[in-house]
Motif scaffolding. Structure first.
Motif, short mmCIF file in Angstrom:
data_model
loop_
_atom_site.label_atom_id
_atom_site.label_comp_id
_atom_site.label_asym_id
_atom_site.label_seq_id
_atom_site.Cartn_x
_atom_site.Cartn_y
_atom_site.Cartn_z
N ASP A 10 1.23 10.41 -1.60
CA ASP A 10 2.24 11.44 -1.83
C ASP A 10 3.57 10.84 -2.28
OD1 ASP A 10 3.04 10.25 0.52
OD2 ASP A 10 3.66 12.12 1.48
N GLY A 11 3.58 9.55 -2.57
CA GLY A 11 4.80 8.90 -3.00
C GLY A 11 5.60 8.30 -1.86
N SER A 12 5.23 8.57 -0.63
CA SER A 12 5.95 8.02 0.53
C SER A 12 5.65 6.54 0.67
CB SER A 12 5.56 8.76 1.80
OG SER A 12 4.20 8.49 2.13
N THR A 13 6.49 5.85 1.43
CA THR A 13 6.31 4.43 1.67
C THR A 13 4.98 4.16 2.36
OG1 THR A 13 8.70 4.19 1.95
CG2 THR A 13 7.33 2.38 2.75
N GLU A 14 4.63 5.03 3.30
CA GLU A 14 3.35 4.86 4.01
C GLU A 14 2.16 4.99 3.08
OE1 GLU A 14 5.68 7.47 6.81
OE2 GLU A 14 6.14 6.21 5.10
N SER A 15 2.19 6.00 2.22
CA SER A 15 1.04 6.24 1.36
C SER A 15 0.88 5.12 0.33
CB SER A 15 1.14 7.60 0.68
OG SER A 15 2.09 7.60 -0.36
N LEU A 16 1.99 4.54 -0.12
CA LEU A 16 1.89 3.42 -1.06
C LEU A 16 1.28 2.19 -0.38
CD1 LEU A 16 5.29 3.76 -2.93
CD2 LEU A 16 3.01 4.30 -3.82
N ALA A 17 1.69 1.93 0.86
CA ALA A 17 1.08 0.84 1.61
C ALA A 17 -0.41 1.10 1.84
CB ALA A 17 1.80 0.65 2.94
N ALA A 18 -0.74 2.36 2.14
CA ALA A 18 -2.15 2.73 2.34
C ALA A 18 -2.95 2.55 1.05
CB ALA A 18 -2.25 4.16 2.84
N ALA A 19 -2.37 2.93 -0.08
CA ALA A 19 -3.06 2.79 -1.37
C ALA A 19 -3.33 1.33 -1.68
CB ALA A 19 -2.24 3.44 -2.47
N GLU A 20 -2.36 0.46 -1.43
CA GLU A 20 -2.57 -0.97 -1.68
C GLU A 20 -3.64 -1.53 -0.77
OE1 GLU A 20 0.38 -3.92 -2.81
OE2 GLU A 20 1.91 -2.42 -2.35
N TRP A 21 -3.61 -1.15 0.52
CA TRP A 21 -4.65 -1.62 1.44
C TRP A 21 -6.01 -1.12 0.99
CZ3 TRP A 21 -8.65 -0.20 4.47
CH2 TRP A 21 -9.06 -1.08 5.48
N ALA A 22 -6.07 0.15 0.58
CA ALA A 22 -7.34 0.73 0.11
C ALA A 22 -7.85 0.00 -1.12
CB ALA A 22 -7.15 2.21 -0.18
N ALA A 23 -6.94 -0.43 -2.01
CA ALA A 23 -7.36 -1.17 -3.20
C ALA A 23 -8.00 -2.49 -2.81
CB ALA A 23 -6.15 -1.40 -4.11
N ARG A 24 -7.39 -3.19 -1.89
CA ARG A 24 -7.98 -4.47 -1.44
C ARG A 24 -9.34 -4.24 -0.78
NH1 ARG A 24 -2.58 -5.02 0.35
NH2 ARG A 24 -3.17 -4.84 2.56
N GLU A 25 -9.43 -3.16 -0.02
CA GLU A 25 -10.70 -2.85 0.64
C GLU A 25 -11.76 -2.46 -0.39
OE1 GLU A 25 -13.23 -2.30 4.05
OE2 GLU A 25 -11.38 -3.40 3.67
N ALA A 26 -11.38 -1.72 -1.42
CA ALA A 26 -12.34 -1.34 -2.46
C ALA A 26 -12.89 -2.57 -3.16
CB ALA A 26 -11.67 -0.41 -3.46
N VAL A 27 -12.03 -3.55 -3.43
CA VAL A 27 -12.49 -4.80 -4.05
C VAL A 27 -13.43 -5.54 -3.11
CG1 VAL A 27 -11.75 -7.07 -4.87
CG2 VAL A 27 -10.48 -5.03 -5.54
N ARG A 28 -13.08 -5.59 -1.81
CA ARG A 28 -13.96 -6.26 -0.84
C ARG A 28 -15.33 -5.59 -0.79
NH1 ARG A 28 -9.00 -7.20 2.47
NH2 ARG A 28 -9.09 -5.07 3.27
N ARG A 29 -15.35 -4.27 -0.90
CA ARG A 29 -16.61 -3.53 -0.80
C ARG A 29 -17.31 -3.36 -2.16
NH1 ARG A 29 -16.79 0.89 3.64
NH2 ARG A 29 -15.56 -0.04 5.31
#
Length: 303
Positions: A10-29
């Motif tokens: 949603d553009g919030s600081t939390e959601s951006l951190a979550a998106a980056e973590w999710a990207a790393r997890e997607a690469v791992r998986r």
């Protein structure tokens, strides 16, 4: 087609951190990443077409901001995005049905005053309590280096090994779904899995006439440790490459897990999906973890 890792943004600081973590997890998986933005039109606010156009513009901007950040930090990620209309909780729950994993931002109990991002408070808790797939909550400020051990000089690094994956396990009801998830996360990272069980001395009220004093604290702890080792042995056999550290500690599970997760890369806890009279809930242990643990927290539903 492989189910994606989905991140709510949603553009919030939390959601951006979550998106980056999710990207790393997607690469791992080795899975695609889908960014989802939910917006809800309120007809009383303004003209319908104007409201819709404004909402779509804000959604596009939030998605683009997350994509740009991911491209810089995790360029190997396969990204797709989606705008969905409706209340955030319902929209994210529907999205989670197609997900391998759902990732959301969270601030827990602190720092909510005056904050307007929708991926906090009741939305995040509502999704965690009802999602059919595992949900990971990520705090604002979480970075790639936070998942890794410091280097030889004590500095943050992404070139060192991963910090422990911590599994909170209830030996009164050990659940395969939760244990499997934790072992897999440890395998993906090449990290040690730290399995933690908290036990408490039985109440005097619950003891029978001949039970008092029969088992001392150390003896009871040894019994729990043996039970934990037995429960995990089948998973050690399935994941021979995962180093496992087993810990049993006397105390309230909520407090024990919060301490155990200090310095971890991920905490894994379970959530029972059985319907209750009061409706879906996260349970006291998952609730405490969401609000008080600093590392990302994975909440895994189970029967």
């Amino acid at each position: 087609m492989l189910a994606p890792v989905i991140a709510g943004v949603d553009g919030s600081t939390e959601s951006l951190a979550a998106a980056e973590w999710a990207a790393r997890e997607a690469v791992r998986r080795d899975r695609p990443l889908r960014l989802v933005h939910a917006w809800n039109w309120h007809p009383r606010q303004q003209d319908g077409e104007i409201a819709t156009a404004a909402q779509r513009h804000l959604a596009r901007r939030a998605l683009r901001q997350a994509e740009d950040r991911i491209r810089r930090s995790c360029p190997d990620t396969r990204i797709e995005d989606e705008q969905v209309e409706g209340p955030a909780t319902a929209a994210l729950l529907k999205a989670s049905e197609q997900a391998d994993l759902l990732v959301l931002g969270s601030r827990g109990l602190s720092g909510l005053s005056g904050f307007t991002g929708f991926l906090v408070g009741s939305v995040a808790l509502g999704v965690v309590a009802r999602a059919p797939r595992p949900v990971v909550l990520v705090r604002a400020g979480e970075e790639a280096a936070d998942e890794h051990l410091p280097d030889g000089h004590g500095n943050a690094s992404i070139r060192t090994g991963y910090r422990d994956v911590v599994l909170g396990i209830d030996l009164a009801d050990p659940c395969d779904e939760v244990i499997r998830f934790a072992f897999e996360e440890a395998r993906l990272r090449g990290a040690r899995l730290k399995a933690v069980h908290a036990w408490q001395q039985p109440s005097l009220i619950g003891l029978g006439p001949g039970d008092l004093g029969l088992v001392s604290g150390p003896e009871r702890a040894e019994e729990w440790f043996g039970f934990l080792s037995a429960v995990l042995q089948v998973w050690r056999d399935k994941y021979p490459g995962v180093e496992v550290a087993e810990t049993v500690t006397e105390g309230r599970p909520q407090s024990v897990l919060v301490r155990a997760a200090s310095g971890a890369s991920l905490l894994v806890v379970g959530r029972r999906t059985t319907d209750r009279p009061a409706g879906p809930r996260t349970g006291p242990v998952a609730h405490a973890a969401i609000h008080h643990v600093g590392c990302p927290v994975a909440v895994v539903p189970h029967d």
